[in-house]
Motif scaffolding. Sequence first.
Motif, PDB file in Angstrom:
ATOM      1  N   LEU A 300     -61.651 -69.643 -16.189  1.00 48.97           N
ATOM      2  CA  LEU A 300     -61.179 -68.405 -16.798  1.00 48.97           C
ATOM      3  C   LEU A 300     -62.343 -67.574 -17.354  1.00 48.97           C
ATOM      4  O   LEU A 300     -62.382 -66.350 -17.156  1.00 48.97           O
ATOM      5  CB  LEU A 300     -60.173 -68.710 -17.909  1.00 48.97           C
ATOM      6  CG  LEU A 300     -59.537 -67.490 -18.588  1.00 48.97           C
ATOM      7  CD1 LEU A 300     -58.821 -66.624 -17.554  1.00 48.97           C
ATOM      8  CD2 LEU A 300     -58.576 -67.917 -19.676  1.00 48.97           C
ATOM      9  N   VAL A 301     -63.278 -68.215 -18.027  1.00 46.96           N
ATOM     10  CA  VAL A 301     -64.425 -67.490 -18.585  1.00 46.96           C
ATOM     11  C   VAL A 301     -65.234 -66.849 -17.463  1.00 46.96           C
ATOM     12  O   VAL A 301     -65.643 -65.683 -17.561  1.00 46.96           O
ATOM     13  CB  VAL A 301     -65.303 -68.437 -19.422  1.00 46.96           C
ATOM     14  CG1 VAL A 301     -66.589 -67.729 -19.856  1.00 46.96           C
ATOM     15  CG2 VAL A 301     -64.542 -68.935 -20.636  1.00 46.96           C
ATOM     16  N   ARG A 302     -65.464 -67.608 -16.389  1.00 41.67           N
ATOM     17  CA  ARG A 302     -66.220 -67.076 -15.260  1.00 41.67           C
ATOM     18  C   ARG A 302     -65.479 -65.917 -14.605  1.00 41.67           C
ATOM     19  O   ARG A 302     -66.072 -64.886 -14.264  1.00 41.67           O
ATOM     20  CB  ARG A 302     -66.445 -68.187 -14.239  1.00 41.67           C
ATOM     21  CG  ARG A 302     -67.360 -67.813 -13.097  1.00 41.67           C
ATOM     22  CD  ARG A 302     -68.741 -67.504 -13.587  1.00 41.67           C
ATOM     23  NE  ARG A 302     -69.711 -67.551 -12.510  1.00 41.67           N
ATOM     24  CZ  ARG A 302     -70.972 -67.239 -12.660  1.00 41.67           C
ATOM     25  NH1 ARG A 302     -71.415 -66.860 -13.849  1.00 41.67           N
ATOM     26  NH2 ARG A 302     -71.808 -67.289 -11.657  1.00 41.67           N
ATOM     27  N   GLN A 423     -52.180 -67.733 -13.928  1.00 38.38           N
ATOM     28  CA  GLN A 423     -52.310 -68.945 -13.124  1.00 38.38           C
ATOM     29  C   GLN A 423     -53.518 -69.776 -13.556  1.00 38.38           C
ATOM     30  O   GLN A 423     -53.462 -71.006 -13.601  1.00 38.38           O
ATOM     31  CB  GLN A 423     -52.419 -68.590 -11.637  1.00 38.38           C
ATOM     32  CG  GLN A 423     -51.157 -67.992 -11.034  1.00 38.38           C
ATOM     33  CD  GLN A 423     -50.017 -68.986 -10.962  1.00 38.38           C
ATOM     34  OE1 GLN A 423     -50.214 -70.195 -11.023  1.00 38.38           O
ATOM     35  NE2 GLN A 423     -48.797 -68.482 -10.827  1.00 38.38           N
ATOM     36  N   ILE A 424     -54.626 -69.100 -13.868  1.00 43.57           N
ATOM     37  CA  ILE A 424     -55.820 -69.822 -14.318  1.00 43.57           C
ATOM     38  C   ILE A 424     -55.569 -70.494 -15.664  1.00 43.57           C
ATOM     39  O   ILE A 424     -56.022 -71.608 -15.915  1.00 43.57           O
ATOM     40  CB  ILE A 424     -57.029 -68.871 -14.395  1.00 43.57           C
ATOM     41  CG1 ILE A 424     -57.405 -68.365 -12.998  1.00 43.57           C
ATOM     42  CG2 ILE A 424     -58.228 -69.569 -15.033  1.00 43.57           C
ATOM     43  CD1 ILE A 424     -58.448 -67.267 -13.002  1.00 43.57           C
ATOM     44  N   LEU A 427     -53.854 -73.631 -15.143  1.00 42.01           N
ATOM     45  CA  LEU A 427     -54.778 -74.632 -14.614  1.00 42.01           C
ATOM     46  C   LEU A 427     -55.627 -75.213 -15.727  1.00 42.01           C
ATOM     47  O   LEU A 427     -55.887 -76.404 -15.783  1.00 42.01           O
ATOM     48  CB  LEU A 427     -55.677 -73.986 -13.559  1.00 42.01           C
ATOM     49  CG  LEU A 427     -56.695 -74.886 -12.857  1.00 42.01           C
ATOM     50  CD1 LEU A 427     -55.992 -75.899 -11.994  1.00 42.01           C
ATOM     51  CD2 LEU A 427     -57.651 -74.042 -12.030  1.00 42.01           C
ATOM     52  N   LYS A 428     -56.057 -74.341 -16.648  1.00 44.36           N
ATOM     53  CA  LYS A 428     -56.877 -74.789 -17.768  1.00 44.36           C
ATOM     54  C   LYS A 428     -56.112 -75.764 -18.650  1.00 44.36           C
ATOM     55  O   LYS A 428     -56.665 -76.711 -19.195  1.00 44.36           O
ATOM     56  CB  LYS A 428     -57.335 -73.580 -18.582  1.00 44.36           C
ATOM     57  CG  LYS A 428     -58.292 -73.924 -19.718  1.00 44.36           C
ATOM     58  CD  LYS A 428     -58.756 -72.658 -20.409  1.00 44.36           C
ATOM     59  CE  LYS A 428     -59.714 -72.996 -21.555  1.00 44.36           C
ATOM     60  NZ  LYS A 428     -60.169 -71.775 -22.259  1.00 44.36           N
ATOM     61  N   ALA A 429     -54.799 -75.527 -18.774  1.00 49.58           N
ATOM     62  CA  ALA A 429     -53.986 -76.419 -19.598  1.00 49.58           C
ATOM     63  C   ALA A 429     -53.753 -77.762 -18.921  1.00 49.58           C
ATOM     64  O   ALA A 429     -53.473 -78.754 -19.568  1.00 49.58           O
ATOM     65  CB  ALA A 429     -52.642 -75.761 -19.915  1.00 49.58           C
TER      66      ALA A 429
END
Length: 447
Positions: A300-302, A423-424, A427-429
């Motif tokens: 997410l950061v990227r 969606q990201i 995924l992070k969770a």
Amino acid sequence: MLRARAMIGRFLGPETLRQRVIVLLFGTALGQALPMLASPLLTRLFDPHEFGVLGVFSAACMSLIPLATMRYECVLLIARSAEDVADTLVLTGLTVLAMSLLALCIVAAIPFESFFDLPGLSHVKFFLPVALFCVAMYQLLVYEATRVGNFTPVARTKLLQGVVGPSSQILLGLAGFGPVGLVIGFILSQAAGAASLYRRFIVPHFPAIRASNLGRVRRLARTHVSFPLFSSWSGVLQEAGNNYLIIILIIAFYDPTVAGFLFLSDRIVGRPLLIVTTSLLQVAAGDLSKRLREEPGTVLVRFLKIVGVQFVLSTLWCGFVATVIPLIVAPVFGADWIGAVPFIQTICIAYVFQATMHPVSPTLQLMERQGALAAWEIVRAAAIVGGVVWAARTGRDPLFAVALYAGIQAGMQILLFFGQVYQISKLKADPSQEAKSGARALEIATD
């Protein structure tokens, strides 16, 4: 200076990947710069109406590439042996030939000129199958270059196309060929690129190609039938939604001259942005793919960093063009093109958001969310068609239709952004989710 260089290096990734991106970026930049430099002469040899003919011709041709190849060229990226490579080259080549012949039958049977108020269309429609064959074969050969990781010949073809296309159009314009000259120049540029890559990437496979047989090719086609069943039509929607569909709609419902204005806007605004975003996409696809597999919590950061940087660059460029275009159109492109100013300024809104999202557009595919992306493509195409048709049927002028298109395009790109972020975040969770994105990242990087 060293610090800036280090930051750029971290952004682009490993040295080998960085070098490949720089090679492609340099070749593409030169290839795009030459037509831009030739534009002042071309716009004096050809009027906006004639450029409108080229606009609808190239829009139809580029939108149909996924159907011409049936996306079988993507199989090259997952080929495991020289035999598989040869069979894929044969399969895709035969598919392109068959679809080009089908296109010839269609343009011969259907009087497309009766649907468009475009007199020059009847003179150029029979060139479409030839153009489709050339651009589709070029696409196939670019995929083979991507498979072997040799981008230098591709960069050279960009430069070759940038020379052959404008120079032939100028010569044919001086000879009085009209819109046919523009179309022939377009075809020659694509043919030159395909011929150059053919010698480099097909000739070495001749022994394996001769050893290929129909049974193996048919098995390969059945094994990868998902590409023609799903990727082909979704690819058409994707290509058409990226500023090709609006040109066709404007030709169908409004003055072809406006299509010429939009074609010029693409050359002035869109092409420079495309040089940057395409090169960045190739880096972003590989980087995000690796992070999705190995470090999903960092995606997410990227993602937000790439979008933020690209938004600033796109806004600065489009703002600059919108500001200076009233001052340069007449002296640079000629008095016939003064009417293009409001259209260029208006469509800059669409370009800002399209260019912002282009480098990260494959994120949903990398996350195996093709259904969501396909749904988005369908909604975008339907909204664009519905909006322009409504504007035409209610008597709105073409500038209103273009403004409506720009608003729809911007809104859909914003929707795509938030959908990808959602969606990201999921995924992070759940870091256990990993994208099966190795071959898919390579597929996307060549689009």
